[in-house]
Write a protein that holds these residues in place. Structure first.
Motif, short mmCIF file in Angstrom:
data_model
loop_
_atom_site.label_atom_id
_atom_site.label_comp_id
_atom_site.label_asym_id
_atom_site.label_seq_id
_atom_site.Cartn_x
_atom_site.Cartn_y
_atom_site.Cartn_z
N MET A 1 0.84 -1.20 0.00
CA MET A 1 0.00 0.00 0.00
C MET A 1 0.88 1.25 0.00
O MET A 1 0.59 2.23 -0.72
CB MET A 1 -0.94 0.00 1.21
N GLN A 2 1.95 1.21 0.78
CA GLN A 2 2.86 2.35 0.79
C GLN A 2 3.56 2.51 -0.57
O GLN A 2 3.80 3.63 -1.03
CB GLN A 2 3.89 2.18 1.90
N LEU A 3 3.88 1.38 -1.22
CA LEU A 3 4.45 1.46 -2.56
C LEU A 3 3.49 2.15 -3.52
O LEU A 3 3.88 3.00 -4.33
CB LEU A 3 4.76 0.06 -3.09
N MET A 4 2.20 1.78 -3.45
CA MET A 4 1.20 2.38 -4.33
C MET A 4 1.15 3.89 -4.14
O MET A 4 1.14 4.65 -5.12
CB MET A 4 -0.17 1.76 -4.06
N LEU A 5 1.15 4.35 -2.87
CA LEU A 5 1.07 5.78 -2.60
C LEU A 5 2.31 6.51 -3.10
O LEU A 5 2.22 7.61 -3.67
CB LEU A 5 0.85 6.01 -1.11
N LYS A 6 3.48 5.90 -2.92
CA LYS A 6 4.71 6.52 -3.43
C LYS A 6 4.70 6.57 -4.95
O LYS A 6 5.14 7.56 -5.54
CB LYS A 6 5.94 5.74 -2.93
N MET A 7 4.22 5.53 -5.59
CA MET A 7 4.13 5.52 -7.06
C MET A 7 3.18 6.61 -7.55
O MET A 7 3.37 7.18 -8.64
CB MET A 7 3.65 4.15 -7.56
N ALA A 8 2.16 6.92 -6.76
CA ALA A 8 1.20 7.97 -7.13
C ALA A 8 1.72 9.37 -6.78
O ALA A 8 1.04 10.36 -7.04
CB ALA A 8 -0.13 7.72 -6.43
N GLY A 9 2.92 9.44 -6.17
CA GLY A 9 3.48 10.74 -5.79
C GLY A 9 2.91 11.28 -4.51
O GLY A 9 3.01 12.49 -4.24
N LYS A 10 2.34 10.41 -3.67
CA LYS A 10 1.74 10.84 -2.41
C LYS A 10 2.18 9.89 -1.30
O LYS A 10 1.41 9.02 -0.88
CB LYS A 10 0.21 10.87 -2.52
N PRO A 11 3.42 10.01 -0.83
CA PRO A 11 3.91 9.12 0.24
C PRO A 11 2.97 9.13 1.44
O PRO A 11 2.34 10.14 1.77
CB PRO A 11 5.27 9.72 0.59
N TYR A 12 2.91 7.99 2.11
CA TYR A 12 1.94 7.83 3.19
C TYR A 12 2.23 8.72 4.38
O TYR A 12 3.38 8.86 4.83
CB TYR A 12 1.92 6.37 3.67
N SER A 13 1.16 9.31 4.91
CA SER A 13 1.17 9.98 6.22
C SER A 13 -0.18 9.72 6.85
O SER A 13 -1.20 9.63 6.16
CB SER A 13 1.42 11.49 6.08
N LYS A 14 -0.20 9.57 8.15
CA LYS A 14 -1.43 9.21 8.83
C LYS A 14 -2.53 10.25 8.58
O LYS A 14 -2.28 11.45 8.60
CB LYS A 14 -1.16 9.09 10.34
N ASP A 15 -3.73 9.77 8.35
CA ASP A 15 -4.93 10.57 8.11
C ASP A 15 -4.84 11.41 6.83
O ASP A 15 -5.59 12.38 6.66
CB ASP A 15 -5.23 11.49 9.31
N MET A 16 -3.95 11.03 5.91
CA MET A 16 -3.86 11.74 4.64
C MET A 16 -5.15 11.52 3.84
O MET A 16 -5.88 10.55 4.04
CB MET A 16 -2.67 11.23 3.83
#
Length: 685
Positions: A450-465
């Motif tokens: 899931m974190q890989l997906m967010l990084k690939m989308a240009g939106k690295p994970y942060s809580k409550d994003m």
């Protein structure tokens, strides 16, 4: 005073005009005489000499008739015949080029004295048509129907036939007459010069003798051969792959009858209707025998074979029938109870795409199990974490991570508007640990992909994003990565009816499902797609087309010493992953750790005892079956540097049987090394 010249000119004109009617009269007389001669000649041709000229046409009648040949045999990879032909004596009819319904009526009545067939398919129209061809019946129907059409005309025949068709109960036929009417129906529906079967099953020796002795009274009727498909009883597990062939009684399939007729088929030809028999119809059917038939004035005929025909080509499969049967038995033996909908498995050669076995078992509403190997290509499921090797590969190819820089910390993922999502071993964050890509595969970390997906989308994970601005492009990016391995696209297998699965919506209100897509909980895939996927991993990154036919071999003719032509189905590469050796090694190492890793959270440890050693990835997807919460268990596996890879899907299972995918895999590997290949051929890793 009138001029003499003018007076003389008028006299000349009157003399000229007096001569014109005489010429016309002569001309008209000649025309009338010629018309009279022509009319007399036409009358002579049509009335007096009609029978003579019809007989002359028949006496010089030459036709080319076609006779059926044997259908090709289908063999498994060991050379065992899975389906062959059993020749049985039959009664055939070849319709002449010029024949009237009255002549067909006469022949049908003669044949019906000695041959009995089923009459359940007798149509109302042919019932009526046959009935009124009897002159005594026709007079009665004409009186009752009060037709005004002149006897002998088409309108007269149509009126009588329509009346009987509407009032059939008033005009009963005896059992023998119905039998003759059914024979008449078969004859009248045949095309000129085509050969049909009047009776192809349960033909008695008495019927054969009777036809043989009276062929002069039954023009076109002969004793021939009907080839019926036959399979050994120990090949039942192959039935749902081989498919079926239409019978002459049923005729050509309704959904393709017009297309087949344009290709030269007769309505009662046997053709493949499903699966392999249909897919390879052109190869299996062969080429019909051609016979020149000449008839003389006495009704006698002579035959000359112009072309002996070519039996259908034989198919040699990649499937091992013994192994196929064992896989089916393993699935049946291990399929859990409760809501479990089925169990499916595909085993293939990752280097060639040749399928060793494709097993499928469905559980019906009654609880009964049904063999359905084709469910491996026409049934798609959400399959869970088995997609993670493709997801991680996609991240490496997109530069999100690299083989030397891939560490992410497993942690529950909480984004605005979406329920918390986590890895199975870290529901509350108590096991938040750093993971490399191969370690993430070993423990099947949902958080990692899931974190890989967010990084690939240009939106690295942060809580409550928020995912409101995630965009639909990330779905396309993930799916393109999956497609490289064969997930979500046609595999290209040489069988009809393949589906590609269902893609979930990418609209803004489904952006949160991008998290589910990353670990196989959104789109659906078939078992065959999973098999092509794991084969791509196993062979180093080449997506090869799976196939069940290894070669097509021309059937040898009798007394022919020439070597029959054989066509081998070559390995076909449909695409490449495009990874580097280092990137491939990340995936191989992760799948090795799934089985042989040291972490307490490894998911495939049940396969550790399988020899030669296997690499694998397990999968679990949350599903709902009959309004009950269930799970779909899946598994992809291969033996490094060997010729075997495997995919398994078991949908609708309760949590209490969470190792069913590994149990099935263990037993299938045991059967493979027993039925297909010796362990001694493979180096244990």
């Amino acid at each position: 005073m009138q001029s003499p010249n003018r007076h003389g000119g008028g006299r000349a004109r009157r003399q000229s005009m007096s001569r014109i009617p005489a010429r016309l009269n002569i001309l008209m007389g000649i025309v009338v005489l010629m018309l009279g001669i022509l009319g007399w000649r036409l009358g002579t041709l049509q009335i007096t000499d009609s029978a003579q000229y019809k007989q002359a046409v028949k006496s010089a009648d030459t036709s080319i008739e076609k006779a059926n040949v044997q259908r090709g045999v289908i063999y498994d990879s060991s050379g065992k015949a899975l389906v062959s032909n059993q020749g049985e004596q039959a009664i055939t009819y070849t319709k002449p080029r010029n024949v009237t319904e009255q002549e067909l009526y006469t022949v049908a009545n003669e044949v019906g004295k000695y041959v009995t067939i089923k009459t359940d398919r007798l149509s109302d129209h042919n019932y009526a048509n046959y009935y009124v061809l009897n002159k005594r019946h026709a007079k009665r129907v004409a009186k009752l129907s009060q037709t005004e059409a002149a006897p002998g005309t088409d309108a007269y025949a149509a009126d009588l036939t329509n009346y009987v068709e509407r009032h059939q109960a008033k005009f009963p036929l005896s059992a023998s007459e119905r039998n003759q009417a059914m024979l008449f129906q078969k004859m009248v529906n045949a095309y000129a010069l085509s050969t049909i079967y009047l009776k192809e099953e349960d033909v008695s020796q008495e019927e054969i003798a009777s036809i043989g002795e009276r062929q002069a009274k039954m023009p076109g009727v002969r004793v021939g051969l009907y080839y019926k498909r036959e399979s050994p009883s120990d090949t039942d597990a192959m039935a749902s792959i081989i498919g079926s062939v239409s019978t002459s009684t049923a005729g050509l399939p309704e959904n393709s009858v017009h297309q087949l007729l344009t290709k030269g088929y007769s309505r009662d030809d046997s053709v493949g209707t499903t699966f392999l028999e249909a897919q390879y119809q052109d190869a299996l059917k062969g080429t019909k025998k051609e016979i020149e038939v000449k008839s003389n004035a006495q009704g006698e005929s002579t035959e000359k074979t112009l072309y002996p025909g070519q039996p259908g080509s034989d198919l040699h499969l990649t499937i091992n029938a013994k192994f196929q049967a064992d896989v089916q038995d393993i699935l049946k033996k291990n399929i859990p109870g409760g809501h479990t909908q089925g169990a499916y498995a595909v085993v293939l050669n990752p280097n060639t795409g040749g399928v060793y076995a494709m097993g499928g078992v469905n559980r019906l509403a009654s609880g009964k199990l049904q063999d359905d190997a084709m469910a491996t290509i026409n049934r798609a499921e959400v399959v869970g974490s088995v997609v993670k090797p493709a997801m991680i590969t996609n991240a490496m190819l997109n530069g999100t991570i690299s083989p030397s820089n891939s560490v992410l910390t497993d942690q529950p993922i909480q984004v605005a508007g979406t329920a918390p999502k986590s890895s199975w071993f870290n529901r509350n964050g108590e096991q938040s640990i750093p993971l490399t890509a191969s370690d993430a595969l070993m423990v099947s970390s949902n958080s990692y992909v899931m974190q890989l997906m967010l990084k690939m989308a240009g939106k690295p994970y942060s809580k409550d994003m928020s995912l409101a601005n995630l965009g639909s492009g990330i779905f396309q990016t993930m799916r393109e990565g999956f497609n490289r391995f064969g997930l979500g696209v046609d595999t290209g297998i040489d069988l009809p009816g393949e589906v590609t699965g269902i893609r979930g919506s990418t609209s803004p209100d489904h952006y949160g499902n991008a998290l589910d897509e990353s670990f196989g909980q959104y789109d659906t895939y078939t078992t065959m797609q999973l098999a092509q996927y794991v084969a791509t991993i196993a062979n180093g990154g080449y997506r090869v087309r799976p196939h069940v036919v290894q070669s097509i071999k021309q059937h040898a003719k009798d007394n022919d010493d020439t070597t029959p032509l054989e066509t081998t189905v070559n390995t076909q590469v449909l695409g490449t992953v495009g990874w580097t050796p280092a990137e491939r090694n990340v995936i191989w190492e992760g799948m090795r750790k799934v089985v042989h890793g040291k972490s307490p959270f490894v998911t495939g440890s049940m396969l550790k005892g399988v020899k030669p050693a296997v690499y694998a990835k397990t999968g679990t997807a949350e599903t709902t079956t009959d309004q009950a919460s269930t799970l779909t268990y899946s598994l992809v596996s291969f033996v490094p540097d060997a010729d075997v890879a495997m995919a398994i899907v078991v949908p609708g299972v309760s949590e209490t049987t969470s190792t069913v995918n590994q149990t099935i895999a263990q037993q299938i590997y045991e059967a493979y090394w027993k039925d297909v290949e010796s362990k001694s051929n493979v180096k244990d890793n």
